[in-house]
Design an enzyme around this catalytic site. Sequence first.
Site, PDB file in Angstrom:
ATOM      1  N   GLU A 270      24.353   5.480-108.531  1.00 21.07           N
ATOM      2  CA  GLU A 270      24.117   6.882-108.156  1.00 21.07           C
ATOM      3  C   GLU A 270      23.968   6.874-106.643  1.00 21.07           C
ATOM      4  O   GLU A 270      22.924   6.473-106.130  1.00 21.07           O
ATOM      5  CB  GLU A 270      22.827   7.401-108.806  1.00 21.07           C
ATOM      6  CG  GLU A 270      22.783   7.314-110.322  1.00 21.07           C
ATOM      7  CD  GLU A 270      23.586   8.385-110.999  1.00 21.07           C
ATOM      8  OE1 GLU A 270      24.101   9.282-110.321  1.00 21.07           O
ATOM      9  OE2 GLU A 270      23.722   8.313-112.230  1.00 21.07           O
ATOM     10  N   CYS A 305      19.419  13.670-103.134  1.00 20.84           N
ATOM     11  CA  CYS A 305      20.862  13.424-103.080  1.00 20.84           C
ATOM     12  C   CYS A 305      21.659  14.662-103.480  1.00 20.84           C
ATOM     13  O   CYS A 305      22.821  14.785-103.131  1.00 20.84           O
ATOM     14  CB  CYS A 305      21.211  12.266-103.989  1.00 20.84           C
ATOM     15  SG  CYS A 305      20.576  12.519-105.628  1.00 20.84           S
TER      16      CYS A 305
HETATM   17  P1  NAP Z   1      19.358   2.749 -99.251  1.00 16.85           P
HETATM   18  O1  NAP Z   1      19.178   2.327 -97.852  1.00 16.85           O
HETATM   19  O2  NAP Z   1      20.651   2.475 -99.912  1.00 16.85           O
HETATM   20  O3  NAP Z   1      18.135   2.100-100.068  1.00 16.85           O
HETATM   21  C1  NAP Z   1      17.994   2.271-101.456  1.00 16.85           C
HETATM   22  C2  NAP Z   1      17.432   1.008-102.082  1.00 16.85           C
HETATM   23  O4  NAP Z   1      18.324  -0.059-101.838  1.00 16.85           O
HETATM   24  C3  NAP Z   1      16.078   0.584-101.513  1.00 16.85           C
HETATM   25  O5  NAP Z   1      15.304   0.034-102.555  1.00 16.85           O
HETATM   26  C4  NAP Z   1      16.442  -0.492-100.522  1.00 16.85           C
HETATM   27  O6  NAP Z   1      15.392  -1.421-100.362  1.00 16.85           O
HETATM   28  C5  NAP Z   1      17.606  -1.134-101.269  1.00 16.85           C
HETATM   29  N1  NAP Z   1      18.509  -1.913-100.438  1.00 16.85           N
HETATM   30  C6  NAP Z   1      18.851  -1.729 -99.142  1.00 16.85           C
HETATM   31  N2  NAP Z   1      19.692  -2.711 -98.749  1.00 16.85           N
HETATM   32  C7  NAP Z   1      19.880  -3.542 -99.821  1.00 16.85           C
HETATM   33  C8  NAP Z   1      20.617  -4.744-100.052  1.00 16.85           C
HETATM   34  N3  NAP Z   1      21.356  -5.305 -99.103  1.00 16.85           N
HETATM   35  N4  NAP Z   1      20.541  -5.305-101.270  1.00 16.85           N
HETATM   36  C9  NAP Z   1      19.800  -4.758-102.250  1.00 16.85           C
HETATM   37  N5  NAP Z   1      19.071  -3.626-102.092  1.00 16.85           N
HETATM   38  C10 NAP Z   1      19.124  -3.020-100.901  1.00 16.85           C
HETATM   39  O7  NAP Z   1      19.140   4.294 -99.457  1.00 16.85           O
HETATM   40  P2  NAP Z   1      18.119   5.238 -98.715  1.00 16.85           P
HETATM   41  O8  NAP Z   1      18.774   5.687 -97.468  1.00 16.85           O
HETATM   42  O9  NAP Z   1      16.788   4.650 -98.656  1.00 16.85           O
HETATM   43  O10 NAP Z   1      18.066   6.430 -99.797  1.00 16.85           O
HETATM   44  C11 NAP Z   1      18.732   7.593 -99.632  1.00 16.85           C
HETATM   45  C12 NAP Z   1      20.126   7.543-100.233  1.00 16.85           C
HETATM   46  O11 NAP Z   1      20.030   7.476-101.635  1.00 16.85           O
HETATM   47  C13 NAP Z   1      20.891   8.800 -99.923  1.00 16.85           C
HETATM   48  O12 NAP Z   1      22.224   8.514 -99.588  1.00 16.85           O
HETATM   49  C14 NAP Z   1      20.848   9.563-101.233  1.00 16.85           C
HETATM   50  O13 NAP Z   1      21.883  10.472-101.416  1.00 16.85           O
HETATM   51  C15 NAP Z   1      20.859   8.464-102.221  1.00 16.85           C
HETATM   52  N6  NAP Z   1      20.304   8.926-103.488  1.00 16.85           N
HETATM   53  C16 NAP Z   1      21.175   9.145-104.517  1.00 16.85           C
HETATM   54  C17 NAP Z   1      20.699   9.627-105.725  1.00 16.85           C
HETATM   55  C18 NAP Z   1      21.663   9.877-106.871  1.00 16.85           C
HETATM   56  O14 NAP Z   1      21.205  10.050-107.984  1.00 16.85           O
HETATM   57  N7  NAP Z   1      22.963   9.897-106.635  1.00 16.85           N
HETATM   58  C19 NAP Z   1      19.340   9.872-105.904  1.00 16.85           C
HETATM   59  C20 NAP Z   1      18.476   9.642-104.845  1.00 16.85           C
HETATM   60  C21 NAP Z   1      18.987   9.153-103.626  1.00 16.85           C
HETATM   61  P3  NAP Z   1      14.336  -1.428 -99.139  1.00 16.85           P
HETATM   62  O15 NAP Z   1      14.271  -0.039 -98.589  1.00 16.85           O
HETATM   63  O16 NAP Z   1      13.096  -1.888 -99.768  1.00 16.85           O
HETATM   64  O17 NAP Z   1      14.860  -2.385 -98.148  1.00 16.85           O
END
Ligand code: NAP
Length: 504
Positions: A270, A305
């Site tokens: 997602e 999101c």
């Molecule tokens: P993100 O940077 O992708 O982080 C999300 C998760 O991934 C966190 O737990 C982060 O851990 C982890 N992560 C980061 N790098 C990683 C790696 N190399 N390996 C494994 N895990 C890793 O996303 P965000 O910016 O925090 O969150 C916002 C995004 O999520 C937006 O783009 C939003 O649209 C999307 N979102 C989508 C939905 C949906 O249902 N489609 C719902 C909610 C949010 P740490 O932060 O602990 O490092």
Amino acid sequence: MSSYSLKSVIKNQALLEDVGSFINGKWIKETTAGTFKVNDPSDSADSSLIDIPNLAASQVDYAIDIGHKEFYNYKATTNTYRSSQLMKLYSKIMENKEDLAKLIVLENGKSMADASGEIAYGASYFKYYAEYMMTQGATDIMIQPTNPNNRIFTKKAPVGLVGIITPWNFPFAMITRKLSVALAVGCTAIIKPDAQTPLSAIALTKLIEQCGYAPGVVNLLVASNDYTPEFGLKLCESPKIKKLTFTGSTRVGKILMQQSSNTLKKLSFELGGNAPFIVCENVKNMEYVVDHAIASKFRGLGQTCVCANIFYIHEKVLPEFIKVLKPKIEAFKIGHGLDENITHGSLINQNAVKKVKEHVEDAVSKGAEVVIPGGSLPALGQNFYAPTVLSNVSLDSKVCNEETFGPLMAIVSYNDVNSVIDKVNTNSVGLASYVFNDDINELFHISERLETGMVSCNTGLFSDVNLPFGGVKESGFGREGSVFGLDDFTVIKSMILGLQPIKN
Ligand code: NAP
């Protein structure tokens, strides 16, 4: 220190006793890998709420071994058992709903109303799949093949140990949306919550522990984000993890997909969105439209999101849209989510504030008109930002082409809905879109042409356990919630039986 302490705010202190990671039914509090702080984003300066031990990377391998081993026991449990466990967990969440919501406010910065909504929404997944397993849960069917002497027995079998990686914006519900189905169908799980928001995940795990699940069924890994890439790599590369389910950015989704390719595990992602909100010229009830526009745009201060990013408003109704909108936004009460009567909290961190500012400056430099200036609110704290509304936004602005993930409402006026649909469909992502139109026929045609996983027609709020939630294109694949949610956590297993003729 945060101006709110966990001790003074949380009634059930057992939810935060011995915090750490949870593997094989035990809390790991060892600090050999150091500790990390969880901050209250709605506070300035040193806003630390608690110090949590980092899990050592070697323990991730241990969690994978344990979760994999326990899968063979857990998958053999009955639908009735798994259903009653989920119902027990649902009741425990509801008993602790206020504390859980307060934890979300403290770690994420959203308002109490938003956090309470997240708990109700997140809990509903356990109830839904508990009821599903008791009513329609029997998925075994018999098929008669072409050969009259053979029979085919088919069942949806649990896929195996599941890795769950979730973001900070719904720190509770993004876990429950995945974990509920995993536990319902008989999968074991390893959860890696976002390092900024591990508190509600820890509290949820405490409640899971109280439900009496066997050690190893649910495991939780917490550590600072320095450890995230290493933990993520282990979850992707392990052949013992049969499925990885991730909610987060498209950027990280692509990394996880590459890292998982050697094991060919099942994936569901997602990812990011960039939702358009289209208001057509025939809408009559502008109060209704604006209320839904605000609900869609400013829930979690724009950090969801499915939050609308670009508002395509027909030029004939644009003046009325802005007239009704302005006083409603100016009435927002922004502040710490635990303070009384607060409608909107803070952003998660400085990067989020920086991104909103960057999108506002970029749009203004390309000719956008300022309807409501908004901007930083340093007197409240470094992560507070009052909503900005811009109109006449140029389509080559950053906000029209990237997810802002913050409180910027960018309005583009149009006179031909076909050009709007064409523009929306050039987007690389396609999660949600919104259309407001009083003619059901037109509404249907527009929604069928929009390339997004979900089209919200004449409503700005649509998240629901009964909805197959998910996107298309670079917003990911797989669906969470509803009966379709089961497919991502199961594999179809068939047994073919040859019947020998009976000798008379
Ligand atoms: P993100 O940077 O992708 O982080 C999300 C998760 O991934 C966190 O737990 C982060 O851990 C982890 N992560 C980061 N790098 C990683 C790696 N190399 N390996 C494994 N895990 C890793 O996303 P965000 O910016 O925090 O969150 C916002 C995004 O999520 C937006 O783009 C939003 O649209 C999307 N979102 C989508 C939905 C949906 O249902 N489609 C719902 C909610 C949010 P740490 O932060 O602990 O490092």
